[in-house]
Design a protein around this motif. Structure first.
Motif, mmCIF file in Angstrom:
data_model
loop_
_atom_site.group_PDB
_atom_site.id
_atom_site.type_symbol
_atom_site.label_atom_id
_atom_site.label_comp_id
_atom_site.label_asym_id
_atom_site.label_seq_id
_atom_site.Cartn_x
_atom_site.Cartn_y
_atom_site.Cartn_z
ATOM 1 N N LEU A 36 49.317 33.256 23.419
ATOM 2 C CA LEU A 36 49.949 33.642 24.674
ATOM 3 C C LEU A 36 49.830 32.493 25.664
ATOM 4 C CD1 LEU A 36 48.695 37.307 25.224
ATOM 5 C CD2 LEU A 36 50.604 36.476 23.855
ATOM 6 N N SER A 37 50.945 32.162 26.305
ATOM 7 C CA SER A 37 50.934 31.137 27.339
ATOM 8 C C SER A 37 50.036 31.571 28.492
ATOM 9 C CB SER A 37 52.354 30.919 27.865
ATOM 10 O OG SER A 37 53.174 30.364 26.870
ATOM 11 N N GLY A 38 49.625 30.601 29.290
ATOM 12 C CA GLY A 38 48.786 30.905 30.439
ATOM 13 C C GLY A 38 49.479 31.860 31.401
ATOM 14 N N HIS A 39 48.722 32.816 31.887
ATOM 15 C CA HIS A 39 49.182 33.783 32.885
ATOM 16 C C HIS A 39 48.360 33.545 34.146
ATOM 17 C CE1 HIS A 39 50.998 35.628 29.423
ATOM 18 N NE2 HIS A 39 51.317 36.745 30.057
ATOM 19 N N THR A 40 49.024 33.459 35.280
ATOM 20 C CA THR A 40 48.312 33.255 36.541
ATOM 21 C C THR A 40 48.037 34.589 37.219
ATOM 22 O OG1 THR A 40 50.407 32.920 37.703
ATOM 23 C CG2 THR A 40 49.250 30.939 36.915
ATOM 24 N N ALA A 41 46.996 34.589 38.036
ATOM 25 C CA ALA A 41 46.622 35.799 38.762
ATOM 26 C C ALA A 41 47.685 36.149 39.796
ATOM 27 C CB ALA A 41 45.266 35.594 39.442
ATOM 28 N N LYS A 42 47.967 37.449 39.887
ATOM 29 C CA LYS A 42 48.911 37.951 40.881
ATOM 30 C C LYS A 42 48.278 39.123 41.615
ATOM 31 C CE LYS A 42 53.057 36.611 38.354
ATOM 32 N NZ LYS A 42 52.364 36.022 37.211
ATOM 33 N N LYS A 43 48.624 39.246 42.862
ATOM 34 C CA LYS A 43 48.168 40.372 43.682
ATOM 35 C C LYS A 43 49.392 40.897 44.417
ATOM 36 C CE LYS A 43 44.393 41.506 46.766
ATOM 37 N NZ LYS A 43 43.277 40.955 47.526
ATOM 38 N N ASP A 44 49.679 42.169 44.237
ATOM 39 C CA ASP A 44 50.870 42.777 44.838
ATOM 40 C C ASP A 44 52.144 42.047 44.425
ATOM 41 O OD1 ASP A 44 49.185 44.624 46.180
ATOM 42 O OD2 ASP A 44 48.882 43.198 47.822
ATOM 43 N N GLY A 45 52.188 41.576 43.174
ATOM 44 C CA GLY A 45 53.374 40.938 42.630
ATOM 45 C C GLY A 45 53.587 39.489 43.028
ATOM 46 N N LYS A 46 52.671 38.927 43.791
ATOM 47 C CA LYS A 46 52.789 37.537 44.249
ATOM 48 C C LYS A 46 51.576 36.757 43.759
ATOM 49 C CE LYS A 46 55.292 38.911 48.339
ATOM 50 N NZ LYS A 46 55.314 38.998 49.774
ATOM 51 N N PRO A 47 51.694 35.418 43.703
ATOM 52 C CA PRO A 47 50.527 34.637 43.272
ATOM 53 C C PRO A 47 49.289 34.990 44.100
ATOM 54 C CG PRO A 47 52.443 33.228 43.410
ATOM 55 C CD PRO A 47 52.844 34.560 43.997
ATOM 56 N N TRP A 48 48.172 35.193 43.390
ATOM 57 C CA TRP A 48 46.887 35.465 44.048
ATOM 58 C C TRP A 48 46.312 34.093 44.377
ATOM 59 C CZ3 TRP A 48 43.472 39.985 42.062
ATOM 60 C CH2 TRP A 48 42.394 40.199 42.944
ATOM 61 N N VAL A 49 46.554 33.651 45.595
ATOM 62 C CA VAL A 49 46.240 32.300 46.026
ATOM 63 C C VAL A 49 44.802 32.216 46.525
ATOM 64 C CG1 VAL A 49 46.852 30.499 47.699
ATOM 65 C CG2 VAL A 49 48.647 31.840 46.593
ATOM 66 N N ILE A 144 44.836 32.137 32.792
ATOM 67 C CA ILE A 144 44.159 32.408 31.522
ATOM 68 C C ILE A 144 45.187 32.459 30.398
ATOM 69 C CG2 ILE A 144 42.705 34.022 30.226
ATOM 70 C CD1 ILE A 144 41.607 35.006 32.942
ATOM 71 N N GLU A 145 44.823 31.859 29.252
ATOM 72 C CA GLU A 145 45.631 31.982 28.045
ATOM 73 C C GLU A 145 44.781 32.645 26.973
ATOM 74 O OE1 GLU A 145 45.345 27.785 25.727
ATOM 75 O OE2 GLU A 145 46.671 27.809 27.463
ATOM 76 N N LEU A 146 45.435 33.145 25.921
ATOM 77 C CA LEU A 146 44.736 33.953 24.920
ATOM 78 C C LEU A 146 45.336 33.716 23.533
ATOM 79 C CD1 LEU A 146 43.780 37.633 25.376
ATOM 80 C CD2 LEU A 146 45.237 37.066 23.470
ATOM 81 N N ILE A 147 44.474 33.774 22.527
ATOM 82 C CA ILE A 147 44.895 33.735 21.131
ATOM 83 C C ILE A 147 44.373 35.019 20.469
ATOM 84 C CG2 ILE A 147 44.785 32.514 18.920
ATOM 85 C CD1 ILE A 147 44.093 29.977 20.590
ATOM 86 N N ALA A 148 45.254 35.721 19.761
ATOM 87 C CA ALA A 148 44.869 36.953 19.066
ATOM 88 C C ALA A 148 45.287 36.866 17.595
ATOM 89 C CB ALA A 148 45.511 38.161 19.725
ATOM 90 N N GLU A 149 44.528 37.548 16.760
ATOM 91 C CA GLU A 149 44.884 37.709 15.351
ATOM 92 C C GLU A 149 45.429 39.116 15.169
ATOM 93 O OE1 GLU A 149 42.881 37.523 10.881
ATOM 94 O OE2 GLU A 149 41.589 37.691 12.633
ATOM 95 N N VAL A 150 46.546 39.225 14.443
ATOM 96 C CA VAL A 150 47.136 40.543 14.204
ATOM 97 C C VAL A 150 47.254 40.785 12.703
ATOM 98 C CG1 VAL A 150 48.400 40.632 16.377
ATOM 99 C CG2 VAL A 150 49.492 39.648 14.377
ATOM 100 N N GLY A 151 47.297 42.062 12.359
ATOM 101 C CA GLY A 151 47.434 42.450 10.963
ATOM 102 C C GLY A 151 48.746 43.141 10.733
#
Length: 151
Positions: A36-49, A144-151
């Motif tokens: 998963l590509s990096g996801h940035t923090a959001k608060k109320d739909g806007k960047p959490w600055v 944050i980005e993430l790597i997951a294993e799926v079955g």
């Protein structure tokens, strides 16, 4: 208990996949791994600055990282169709917008790691890196980005 029952018990509704803000895709699957590509923090739909060590506390950061994990779960659901297929959260990489003297990036990132553990149990235990960085796109406090294993 299914992953979706667990999410419901935690009061979490999965968001839709966000439209990428640049030239990339939200996720890529190769074999049994989903990146998963990096996801940035959001608060109320806007960047959490904010910047840790200057305008934000570690506890605020944990909440921001938790919100990123919820967004990541929404993208992971879109990628694999059913979160019950997740065999393991393999790796989390966290970028924390912080001053040079802030040293609690790992504690900020716990907000995401703890939620993944709550949702997936032992399958949520993952390898992890947490870095302090000078800036994140749009001034966001955490990415944050993430790597997951799926079955």
């Amino acid at each position: 208990m299914s992953i979706y029952d667990k999410l419901q018990s935690l009061g979490i509704t999965l968001p839709p996949v966000a439209t990428p803000a640049a030239a990339y895709v939200p996720f890529v699957q190769t074999g049994s791994l989903v990146f998963l590509s990096g996801h940035t923090a959001k608060k109320d739909g806007k960047p959490w600055v904010g910047q840790f060590g200057k305008t934000m506390t570690t506890d605020e950061g944990k909440a921001a990282a938790r919100s990123v994990a919820i967004d990541l779960l929404g993208t992971l659901h879109a990628a694999v169709g059913d979160l019950n297929r997740v065999k393991r959260i393999v790796k989390v990489m966290s970028l924390v917008n912080s001053t040079g003297d802030f040293t609690e990036q790992h504690l900020v990132t716990n907000g995401a790691s703890e939620l993944l553990g709550q949702v997936f149990g032992d399958r949520g235990a993952h390898a992890r890196s947490a870095f302090g960085v000078a800036q994140i796109p749009m001034g966001s406090c955490v990415e944050i980005e993430l790597i997951a294993e799926v079955g």
